[in-house]
Design an enzyme around this catalytic site. Structure first.
Site, mmCIF file in Angstrom:
data_model
loop_
_atom_site.group_PDB
_atom_site.id
_atom_site.type_symbol
_atom_site.label_atom_id
_atom_site.label_comp_id
_atom_site.label_asym_id
_atom_site.label_seq_id
_atom_site.Cartn_x
_atom_site.Cartn_y
_atom_site.Cartn_z
ATOM 1 C CB CYS A 296 -0.941 0.080 1.197
ATOM 2 S SG CYS A 296 -2.006 -1.334 1.379
ATOM 3 N NE ARG B 253 4.553 1.845 0.068
ATOM 4 C CZ ARG B 253 5.543 1.527 0.887
ATOM 5 N NH1 ARG B 253 6.777 1.728 0.506
ATOM 6 N NH2 ARG B 253 5.295 1.023 2.065
ATOM 7 C CD1 TRP C 49 0.199 -6.344 -2.968
ATOM 8 C CD2 TRP C 49 -0.005 -6.839 -0.791
ATOM 9 N NE1 TRP C 49 0.605 -7.642 -2.787
ATOM 10 C CE2 TRP C 49 0.492 -7.969 -1.461
ATOM 11 C CE3 TRP C 49 -0.217 -6.914 0.581
ATOM 12 C CZ2 TRP C 49 0.789 -9.159 -0.809
ATOM 13 C CZ3 TRP C 49 0.061 -8.104 1.228
ATOM 14 C CH2 TRP C 49 0.570 -9.208 0.532
ATOM 15 C CG ASN D 232 1.452 0.604 4.270
ATOM 16 O OD1 ASN D 232 1.220 -0.579 4.107
ATOM 17 N ND2 ASN D 232 2.668 1.097 4.247
ATOM 18 N N GLY D 233 -0.772 -1.171 6.408
ATOM 19 C CA GLY D 233 -0.412 -1.991 7.574
ATOM 20 C C GLY D 233 -1.553 -2.933 7.921
ATOM 21 C CD GLU E 55 17.435 -12.534 -7.659
ATOM 22 O OE1 GLU E 55 16.892 -13.080 -6.696
ATOM 23 O OE2 GLU E 55 17.057 -11.446 -8.125
ATOM 24 C CE LYS F 260 14.019 -10.695 -9.770
ATOM 25 N NZ LYS F 260 14.701 -10.392 -8.578
ATOM 26 C CD GLU G 261 10.264 -11.125 -8.605
ATOM 27 O OE1 GLU G 261 9.639 -10.600 -7.690
ATOM 28 O OE2 GLU G 261 11.503 -11.107 -8.649
ATOM 29 C CG HIS H 283 20.142 -36.070 -4.782
ATOM 30 N ND1 HIS H 283 20.557 -37.303 -4.339
ATOM 31 C CD2 HIS H 283 21.268 -35.375 -5.090
ATOM 32 C CE1 HIS H 283 21.881 -37.341 -4.341
ATOM 33 N NE2 HIS H 283 22.330 -36.185 -4.798
ATOM 34 C CE LYS I 260 11.587 -2.585 -5.448
ATOM 35 N NZ LYS I 260 12.238 -3.659 -6.172
#
Ligand code: F6R
Length: 614
Positions: free
Chosen positions: A2, A27, A75, A101-102, A487, A491, A494, A510, A609
């Protein structure tokens, strides 16, 4: 998680708020809204599901006048992303509107109480509970908005950055923070509110960072007031921002992510500036100069972070163990904080975070600090919560990272870890002068080497188009390049929504090898170092099962080239520096696959983000 923005001044607020929301959209972007008090004293709230552009369309035929307002891009946490759950939320009386936000953790018990008092709720959110509580306290005790917010927050458990607007008092905006970032910008006769500095920087570089449990009143024609929840009046500390507007705009690139990938030579140079001295053959890091003894005495280093920053931390383990011979544990912050970890006085905890606001990372730091560890931060955002919580640390100086998928933050984090490990090894006499100077010399050329990989973008783009069909990818790497494989996989998933997993190459046998068939793309990170022959065998195992191999190899490679379906070359470098090169083609590959699939690269679905909730 948010974005919140607010304005109070003599200009029309709407355009400032909308511009601010666009800047904060990274955000969260599942719904957006705005509240304004017009000149007739109406408190108008407009909100809608979707991105900020949908809000703009929605507002086209509405009265958006007013010189005070608050706005929000969401969000979702409590309640699905739809119109009614979008912020701002009115109180029942419609006298107040709030953005938040929270997460208010005790919202259910507060809601039950308020329902008994006759309050009805329009949304499923915790935020609406908070505004109703403020309204209840305000009317019951006949308080000012500032006092009512103050009292309400002392009953709240959870995290918040809020802005509250009152219909009958358009000269005042009240804001507060706990565990979610909040900045106030101070202009000429005007105030701004933001989750970060991006909606503010165009108008003023004077900002006040609000701390946890502080409530702020900004008032037309008056100085701002700050009071904490213990009722202590505080003097605002004004800071000057060094950010400039170009840093937060796309600069001709199609997406922020591509801009940020291409910025890496520059961001690494800023990161090394004044620290890596090629001419002197030396690394000077204030954290190690001032606190090297803490590291030297540590029986172990614990690195904690989330997501991409955690991958940087995994590379940190290879670096510290190789050069300093100090044992290192690396753990995702959300696990570390809840598993009652053994932390001893004298342990060093390194927390890594781009945003500096990640809730789990902050909680892990607090825990380690309480138990006597020395807490060192590696962080990008100046003045962020991580930066303020550490005993010492190093900024990465990557510049604002706006694309949701982290790229330049990762390489600068790895660069800081590399400089830290090398400087410490030198201090501890664990590295020879010859090795130290040779690596520093090479380190200074890394930006140019990245540029040569970036110049190969068209080839990587061509390969990307071939693999848009894939539903799964496997990424393999060894040693320093095993975290790079992880990584690369992160990438890809997402931003393209293709399932991908990163593995240490030898682990493939394995289990994951069962997945390999002629459809399966396998990205192998295989630069030419000591483990080359081992990873060559891994490539052979994949090819024997007809997998499609895309290999990242060192320039001039012969053997893997013969086997792989596609190879992307990176320049030769020191092994410890190789992640800084090998990750670049993986960033470009995932970017171009996502673009070819028509994905929203900068704002992928379900993501945000800055993860300020746990
Ligand atoms: C992935 C990504 C996330 C972040 C993670 C931690 O591209 O950006 O995985 O790395 O949310 O964020 P920070 O570094 O801000 O603590």
């Amino acid at each position: 998680m948010c974005g919140i923005v607010g304005y109070l001044g003599d200009k029309q607020a709407f355009d400032i708020l909308i511009k601010g929301l666009h800047r904060l959209e990274y955000r969260g972007y599942d719904s957006a809204g705005v509240a304004l008090v017009d000149s007739q004293g109406n408190l108008n709230v407009y909100k809608t599901k979707g991105k900020v552009s949908s809000l703009e369309d929605y507002c086209k035929d509405k009265d958006t006048t007013g010189t005070v307002g608050i706005a929000h891009t969401r969000w979702a946490t409590h309640g699905e992303p739809n119109d009614k759950n979008a912020h701002p939320h009115y109180s029942q009386s419609k006298n107040l509107a709030i953005i938040h936000n929270g997460i208010i953790e005790n919202y259910l018990s507060l809601k039950t109480f308020l329902q008994k008092e006759g309050y009805q709720f329009q949304s499923d959110t915790d935020t609406e509970v908070l505004v109703q509580l403020i309204d209840y306290i305000k009317t019951q005790h006949n308080l000012s908005l500032y006092d009512a917010v103050h009292q309400a927050l002392s009953q709240v458990i959870g995290a918040y950055a809020i802005g509250v607007l009152e219909k009958n008092n358009p000269n005042v905006l009240v804001a507060a923070r706990k565990s979610s970032p909040l900045i106030i910008g101070i202009g000429e006769g005007e105030y701004f509110l933001g989750s970060d500095a991006s909606p503010i920087i165009e108008y003023t570089n004077k900002v006040v960072y609000i701390n946890d449990e502080e409530v702020v009143k900004i008032e037309r024609g008056a100085n701002m007031e700050i009071r904490n929840l213990k009722n202590v009046v505080l003097q605002p500390k004004v800071h000057e921002l060094s950010l400039n507007l170009d840093d937060i705009e796309k600069g001709g690139f199609e997406h922020f992510m591509l801009k940020e990938i291409f910025e890496q030579p520059k961001s690494l140079s800023l990161c090394m500036n004044g620290r890596l001295h090629r001419d002197l053959g030396e690394i000077r890091l204030s954290g190690i100069l001032d606190y090297g003894d803490k590291f030297e005495r540590a029986s172990r280093i614990i690195i904690t972070a989330c997501g991409t920053s955690w991958h940087a931390g995994l590379i940190g383990k290879y670096l510290f163990e190789t050069f300093c011979r100090i044992p290192v544990e690396v753990e995702v912050a959300s696990e570390f904080r809840y598993r009652n970890p053994v932390i001893q006085r004298g342990d060093v905890l390194i927390a890594i975070s781009q945003s500096g606001e990640t809730a789990d990372t902050l909680a892990a730091m607090e825990l380690a600090k309480k138990q006597g560890a020395f807490v060192y931060g590696i962080c990008n955002v100046v003045g962020s919560s991580v930066a303020r919580l550490t005993d010492s640390g190093t900024y990465t100086h990557a510049g604002p990272e706006i694309g949701v998928a982290s790229t330049k933050a990762f390489t600068t984090q790895v660069a800081v870890l590399t400089m830290t490990a090398l400087a410490l090894a030198k201090r501890m006499n664990k590295i020879t002068d010859e090795d130290y100077k040779r690596i520093i010399d090479e380190f200074a050329t890394i930006g140019d080497k990245i540029q040569t990989i970036l110049n190969n973008r068209d080839y990587i783009k061509e390969i990307s188009k071939i693999f848009t069909y894939a539903k799964n990818f496997i990424y393999l790497g060894r040693g320093f390049n095993y975290p790079v494989a992880m990584e690369g996989a992160l990438k890809l998933k997402e931003i393209s929504y293709i399932h991908a997993e990163g593995y240490p190459a030898a682990e493939m046998k394995h289990g994951p090898i069962a997945l390999i068939d002629e459809e399966m793309p396998i990205v192998v990170v295989a630069p030419h170092y000591a483990m080359y022959s081992k990873i060559l065998s891994n490539v052979q195992e994949v090819k024997a099962r007809k997998g499609k191999v895309i290999a990242v190899v060192t320039e001039g490679d012969v053997d893997i080239k013969k086997l792989a379906d596609y190879t992307i070359e990176v320049p030769q470098t020191e092994e410890c520096l190789s992640p800084l090169l090998t990750v670049i083609p993986l960033q470009l590959l995932s970017y171009y696959i996502a673009v070819a699939k028509g994905r929203d690269v900068d704002q992928p679905r379900n993501l945000a983000k800055s993860v300020t909730v746990e």
